[in-house]
Design a protein around this motif. Structure first.
Motif, mmCIF file in Angstrom:
data_model
loop_
_atom_site.group_PDB
_atom_site.id
_atom_site.type_symbol
_atom_site.label_atom_id
_atom_site.label_comp_id
_atom_site.label_asym_id
_atom_site.label_seq_id
_atom_site.Cartn_x
_atom_site.Cartn_y
_atom_site.Cartn_z
ATOM 1 N N TYR A 130 -21.909 -1.196 25.364
ATOM 2 C CA TYR A 130 -23.083 -1.720 24.851
ATOM 3 C C TYR A 130 -22.847 -2.971 24.826
ATOM 4 O O TYR A 130 -21.767 -3.977 24.653
ATOM 5 C CB TYR A 130 -23.012 -0.915 23.221
ATOM 6 C CG TYR A 130 -23.274 0.319 22.991
ATOM 7 C CD1 TYR A 130 -24.508 0.781 23.129
ATOM 8 C CD2 TYR A 130 -22.448 1.265 23.071
ATOM 9 C CE1 TYR A 130 -24.914 2.060 22.849
ATOM 10 C CE2 TYR A 130 -22.577 2.572 22.997
ATOM 11 C CZ TYR A 130 -23.779 3.007 22.712
ATOM 12 O OH TYR A 130 -23.937 4.341 22.629
ATOM 13 N N GLY B 135 -30.286 3.681 24.287
ATOM 14 C CA GLY B 135 -31.018 2.742 24.169
ATOM 15 C C GLY B 135 -30.841 1.251 24.865
ATOM 16 O O GLY B 135 -30.051 1.442 26.087
ATOM 17 N N ARG B 136 -31.663 0.021 24.640
ATOM 18 C CA ARG B 136 -31.697 -0.715 25.687
ATOM 19 C C ARG B 136 -30.354 -1.666 25.807
ATOM 20 O O ARG B 136 -30.028 -2.435 26.676
ATOM 21 C CB ARG B 136 -33.024 -1.961 25.346
ATOM 22 C CG ARG B 136 -32.658 -2.573 23.810
ATOM 23 C CD ARG B 136 -34.212 -3.021 23.601
ATOM 24 N NE ARG B 136 -34.073 -3.861 22.251
ATOM 25 C CZ ARG B 136 -33.656 -5.058 21.965
ATOM 26 N NH1 ARG B 136 -33.490 -5.775 23.063
ATOM 27 N NH2 ARG B 136 -33.683 -5.914 20.798
ATOM 28 N N HIS B 137 -29.507 -1.572 24.784
ATOM 29 C CA HIS B 137 -27.973 -2.263 24.577
ATOM 30 C C HIS B 137 -26.995 -1.460 25.416
ATOM 31 O O HIS B 137 -25.875 -2.005 25.517
ATOM 32 C CB HIS B 137 -27.745 -2.706 23.345
ATOM 33 C CG HIS B 137 -28.755 -3.539 22.690
ATOM 34 N ND1 HIS B 137 -29.106 -4.939 22.930
ATOM 35 C CD2 HIS B 137 -29.365 -3.346 21.312
ATOM 36 C CE1 HIS B 137 -29.809 -5.320 22.174
ATOM 37 N NE2 HIS B 137 -30.177 -4.622 21.047
ATOM 38 N N ARG C 90 -25.448 1.222 28.322
ATOM 39 C CA ARG C 90 -25.573 1.733 29.650
ATOM 40 C C ARG C 90 -24.345 2.519 30.009
ATOM 41 O O ARG C 90 -23.218 2.581 29.356
ATOM 42 C CB ARG C 90 -25.532 0.426 30.470
ATOM 43 C CG ARG C 90 -24.410 -0.262 30.655
ATOM 44 C CD ARG C 90 -24.536 -1.656 31.465
ATOM 45 N NE ARG C 90 -23.336 -2.289 31.730
ATOM 46 C CZ ARG C 90 -22.644 -3.039 30.827
ATOM 47 N NH1 ARG C 90 -22.888 -3.230 29.824
ATOM 48 N NH2 ARG C 90 -21.445 -3.734 31.426
#
Length: 697
Positions: free
Chosen positions: A15, A60-62, A64
């Motif tokens: 994150y 989520g966008r944070h 991966r």
């Protein structure tokens, strides 16, 4: 060899928010075979939920997937498009979350949401989808499914909502089911029913399941294999029976040492919380992640490299990530051995500090109906003792606590605090001495700590209002003493609640409750939302504070294992009434009230040397709107007497022994013949623990 349903290899999840990356999962490898139930356990921050979210690609966008692979039946989940992923979610891969409200749209009726699953994923017509939905609701044992379809989520109980979510998850017959703390908010009886239902549905559909939880006893009950996560890695993996009977990693042993024994109590056993907390990783670990908290670590051996996850013996299915897996302490293998006699009580313990006499609480509804939350309750709380109150949600436990503190007022009866009846006095109408005498610790500290105030400001305010401290310097000095008593560093005084962990917030709440040195503290589910180790630390802290101030503790909980450990006496409540009251030893052994018996039979246990008797409890808890003239438990009682007496006649509260009373029509002689719920397993310690153990070794 049959290919696994799920194959995770060297998974790395990170994150990025501000500053360096946070490594949530570091090089994790895991396989799940068809029809298997695999348990993943560990404290908050260990990376369990990130594994599930990586499988669903819900990071989520944070977040991966930084490295590794996730293959589901040959499909690379990390590489497929969002469109293909949407086709898998809800159909071939489904997830059940901790809070069913997060999976149900509050603006849509239940029927609309369930029918959408089949029309979207199966292409079913609305009529065919509706018929299948009704069948599915019957499969999860929801009464009157036609009515359920017309309701909104808020019109259902927590147990009903979770059954709907289970129905939704199985509608498309998924091949892989992810469960993230699916029962943590449920009562012990509802939890048992939901878990049994999940196992039944899983078997019927041949579904593979990943069960994520910090409830070790529950994982042991439902899982065939268990992986213990710490610092983003699996540190131990084994068949469930092996893991719980022969743990090898210090972290696994530490988690199990946090749990009370069935024969244990605060007088003969001290629980051992794991010191410190899970560290946040900013890079792939190069040494043992548990090293800073390990009491058995050796310099020059444990700090040189991060050990691999390997078998404890050649060819063994028991894997451990430790350089000293054989260096284990002796384990107590006789959990039902008689407990030592507790020390004699303090001289003042027999003096009641509070009396409840014929207490009744009714709530008036706008339509003219009444809810009877408490009915004719009578009990006493003695100085220095711990009196536990147990029962399902809706049994009236919290209402009783709120009346004692003054957040609600009694409809009838008395609450005698000293020589004053405070049952009809709200907190704002009570005197300073009465407010100081009774304080409360709530389930969720976030709801009681002012987010704009520092910890020091809140404690000093409590000390100024409740304590006998005339100056700011005295308040500041006492504040520092309070922080030390609850084992928080002095710098916490300058921190806001948002900067603290859940366990630290609850310690602040405990410090504030004891600020005025009350004679009574009411603890309403103070540990239900905490991890195993944090829960243990809070319990030991409460006991230390109670001993320091000789405070009477009213402990409201549905965690029967903790109640057995902490309580001197126990009240069992059902449908607003006290159905059993007595010492903890008396309540946890025959003769039982049938309701107490079912609570104990539903209680999850971790010990593999225990046989737990199984009791089927059908139906929902009775509505408090429908006041029966007979026994409130009659509709669900597995020992209901023939005839109409249980339905039509209120049972008496009869003494079973000194200080022990049971409210039941069944003759006490018959209740004394009821076998214990817990018995030592015959033969080897590896004997099965329950009559029906899904996929467990």
């Amino acid at each position: 060899m049959i290919a696994p349903v799920l194959n995770i290899a060297d998974l790395d999840v990170r994150y990025t928010v501000d500053g360096p990356d946070v490594v949530a999962v570091a090089g994790l490898s895991l396989t799940l075979q068809r029809g298997e139930t695999y348990g993943l356990v560990g404290e908050s921050g260990s990376g369990k939920s990130s594994v599930a979210m990586a499988i669903m690609r819900h990071l989520g966008r944070h977040g991966r997937i930084a490295a590794g692979s996730l293959h589901f039946n040959g499909i690379d989940l990390a590489a497929i498009s969002q469109r293909d992923l949407r086709g898998l979610r809800g159909s071939r891969i489904a997830m059940i979350y901790q809070d069913p409200a997060t999976a149900l749209n509050p603006t849509k009726r239940i029927g609309v949401q369930l029918i959408e699953v089949l029309t979207h994923h199966d292409g079913a017509s609305p009529g065919a989808a509706r018929r299948r939905v009704l069948d599915s609701l019957r499969d999860v044992r929801l009464a009157d499914p036609e009515t359920i379809l017309r309701r909104y989520p808020y019109q259902l109980s927590g147990g009903q909502q979770q059954r709907v979510v289970i129905s939704m998850a199985f509608l498309a017959r998924p091949e892989l089911l992810l469960l993230d703390e699916p029962t943590s908010a449920l009562d012990v009886t509802v939890e048992r029913e939901i878990v049994d239902l999940l196992v039944e549905m899983q078997r019927a559909h041949g579904t593979t399941a990943l069960f994520i939880s910090h409830n070790l006893a529950l994982v042991r009950r439902v899982c065939g294999r268990v992986g213990v996560m710490y610092g983003g890695q699996i540190v131990e993996e084994a068949p469930a029976q092996t893991l719980f009977s022969d743990p090898r990693h210090p972290y696994t042993r530490g988690l199990l040492a946090c749990l009370p024994r069935l024969n244990g109590n605060k007088h003969v056993q001290r629980l051992h919380a794991i010191g410190g907390q899970v560290a946040r990783l900013s890079a792939t670990p190069c040494a043992c992640t548990f090293l800073p908290r390990c009491e058995r670590a050796r310099t020059g051996l444990c700090d040189t490299a991060n050990p691999d996850l390997g078998p404890v013996a050649s060819g063994s299915a028991h894997l451990v990530r430790c350089v000293r897996p054989d260096d284990s302490p002796t384990v107590d293998t006789d959990p039902l051995a008689p407990a030592l006699a507790p020390p004699p009580p303090h001289g003042a313990v027999n003096q009641p500090v509070l009396r409840v006499d014929s207490l009744t609480k009714r709530f008036d509804l706008p339509d003219g109906r009444k809810i009877v939350a408490n009915h004719n309750l009578s009990c006493a709380l003695l100085a220095g003792e711990t009196l536990a109150v147990v029962g399902e949600s809706g049994s009236g436990k919290s209402t009783l606590g709120r009346i004692l503190i003054g957040l609600e007022v009694a409809t009838a009866g008395k609450v005698m605090l000293g020589d004053m009846d405070v049952g009809r006095l709200e907190t704002r109408h009570r005197s300073g001495d009465q407010i100081r005498a009774v304080q409360m610790i709530f389930q969720n500290p976030d709801s009681t700590l002012n987010p704009a105030w520092t910890v020091g400001a809140m404690l000093k305010r409590a000390l100024a209002r409740l304590g006998d401290f005339g100056s700011r310097n005295q308040c500041a000095l006492e504040m520092r003493k309070l922080l030390a008593l609850v084992r928080l560093p002095a710098e916490v005084a300058n921190m806001l609640p948002s900067q603290l962990s859940g366990g630290q917030k609850q310690r602040v709440a405990i410090a504030r409750a004891f600020a005025g040195r009350p004679s009574i503290v009411i603890a309403d589910e103070p540990i239900s939302a905490l991890d195993t180790s944090v829960k243990t630390a809070i319990i030991e802290l409460l006991l230390a504070m109670q001993e320091a101030y000789h405070t009477a503790l009213l402990f409201i909980s549905h965690d029967l294992g903790i109640v057995r450990y902490i309580a001197d006496r126990v009240i069992v409540m059902h449908a607003g009434e006290i159905v059993e009251i007595g010492s903890a030893d008396a309540v946890f052994a025959p003769p039982y009230h049938p309701y107490t018996e079912t609570l104990l039979a539903a209680m999850p246990v971790t010990d593999p040397t225990i046989v737990q008797r199984r009791i089927e409890l059908r139906g929902e808890a009775p509505s408090l709107l429908l006041q029966s003239s007979g026994c409130g438990f009659a509709s669900r009682c597995p020992r209901k007497l023939a005839g109409d007496v249980c339905d039509d006649v209120a049972p008496p509260l009869r003494p079973a022994a000194t200080g022990h009373a049971i409210r039941c029509h069944i003759p006490l002689a018959d209740l004394r013949t009821v076998p214990p719920v817990f018995m030592p397993a015959a033969g080897a310690s590896g004997a099965p623990t329950e009559g029906r153990q899904p996929a467990a070794p």
